[in-house]
Design an enzyme around this catalytic site. Sequence first.
Site, PDB file in Angstrom:
ATOM      1  N   LYS A 172      30.824 -82.085   9.849  1.00  0.00           N
ATOM      2  CA  LYS A 172      29.696 -82.078  10.781  1.00  0.00           C
ATOM      3  C   LYS A 172      28.913 -83.384  10.673  1.00  0.00           C
ATOM      4  O   LYS A 172      29.061 -84.140   9.710  1.00  0.00           O
ATOM      5  CB  LYS A 172      28.788 -80.881  10.499  1.00  0.00           C
ATOM      6  CG  LYS A 172      28.261 -80.813   9.083  1.00  0.00           C
ATOM      7  CD  LYS A 172      27.524 -79.501   8.848  1.00  0.00           C
ATOM      8  CE  LYS A 172      27.008 -79.407   7.408  1.00  0.00           C
ATOM      9  NZ  LYS A 172      26.288 -78.153   7.168  1.00  0.00           N
ATOM     10  N   TYR A 205       5.410-106.384   2.837  1.00  0.00           N
ATOM     11  CA  TYR A 205       4.281-105.609   3.357  1.00  0.00           C
ATOM     12  C   TYR A 205       3.445-105.046   2.213  1.00  0.00           C
ATOM     13  O   TYR A 205       3.965-104.525   1.233  1.00  0.00           O
ATOM     14  CB  TYR A 205       4.785-104.463   4.234  1.00  0.00           C
ATOM     15  CG  TYR A 205       5.375-104.909   5.545  1.00  0.00           C
ATOM     16  CD1 TYR A 205       4.578-105.478   6.538  1.00  0.00           C
ATOM     17  CD2 TYR A 205       6.729-104.761   5.795  1.00  0.00           C
ATOM     18  CE1 TYR A 205       5.120-105.882   7.744  1.00  0.00           C
ATOM     19  CE2 TYR A 205       7.288-105.154   7.005  1.00  0.00           C
ATOM     20  CZ  TYR A 205       6.476-105.719   7.981  1.00  0.00           C
ATOM     21  OH  TYR A 205       7.020-106.122   9.170  1.00  0.00           O
TER      22      TYR A 205
END
Length: 369
Positions: free
Chosen positions: A35, A262
């Site tokens: 899946k 950041y």
Amino acid sequence: MQHRVILTIDLSKLAANYRAVCGVAAPCAVMPVLKANAYGLGVGPIARALVAAGAPRIAVAEPYEALRLSDLGVPIQILSAILPDEIAPMVAHGVTLPVTDLATARLISAEALRQGRRAPCHLALDTGMGRAGVRWDDAPALLPALLALPGLDLEGILTHFPLAYQSGSAFTREQLRRFRAVLDAAGALGHTFRWIHAANSDAINNAPEACRPPFNLVRSGINLHGAFDAAGALRVPLEPVLTLTARLAQIRDLPAGTPLGYGHTYRTPRAMRVGTVAAGYADGLPLALSNRGAVLIHGTAAPILGHLSMDYLTVNLDDVPNAAPGDPVTLLGRDGDLEIPVQDWANLKGTHAYDIICSIGSRVARAYR
């Protein structure tokens, strides 16, 4: 032009893992669960390799996944649920469908009769997962109506374990008892299921009783990729099948006190040689690697410095003096004597291997060998 980030899957190791699972799960057959595009690794090449290795059938989660595999020459099975508008095309393609309630079973039967077919189905039994399916205590009363539906070939029965990663789980044993009670009820009605399955990858490792009669099928997903839930035991000898690599984009010599990334969560404590790697969280790298993880360059660990960006990360190259722009960088996998396994990322993120593999970004090139 070379892709910046490449996920390489070793299909020979995949086949070896499949054979290892078969050896441990015997006498049960092994159905790969592919899946979510084989957990993001690329379902086409992986499915073909597993069928070539002997997989008798393939399990998926939803109809479009089933359609992609309809030409493999083995039964394709949807595990959890089917919606009314999905039934007709699935019956037409011969996909094995889950029966989760009587109303859905009636719709499947009616559509199968309309198409002049009998639809192969597996009764999805909820023995304690609480997610979908017929509750085990409702099933005995429901079985006569299900077995009377003329368009339904109720060839299989399945359940799923929520706690199979816990070795010796008392709840898993109770689920097995509930499951066997429904089997007995079906037997009293004269019905024998051709496929009887409950064990997933965790249960293959931690609940070996689910790999013995009356069970004759197990489902294996994450184990095929060489990963497993670290909370449980490991009975299956596995090899990691994937390597995730990137490239060095730039190298700079930075003075002491230089802030990186950041939030300026890292400042160089001294003059340092710093590399910028062309990979970031858009490629599936967990933000939890910020200031904690490492990559491998020329077989040497290079610690990650600062906060990961969407497309880049920075690393300490003090121990890799021969690094140059364009060099390969191993994010997951082996380089020389060192290895970064999927579970390392999972531990840093506080998650499991499924989450890491499924999160590898769509712009990452998939390659197979």
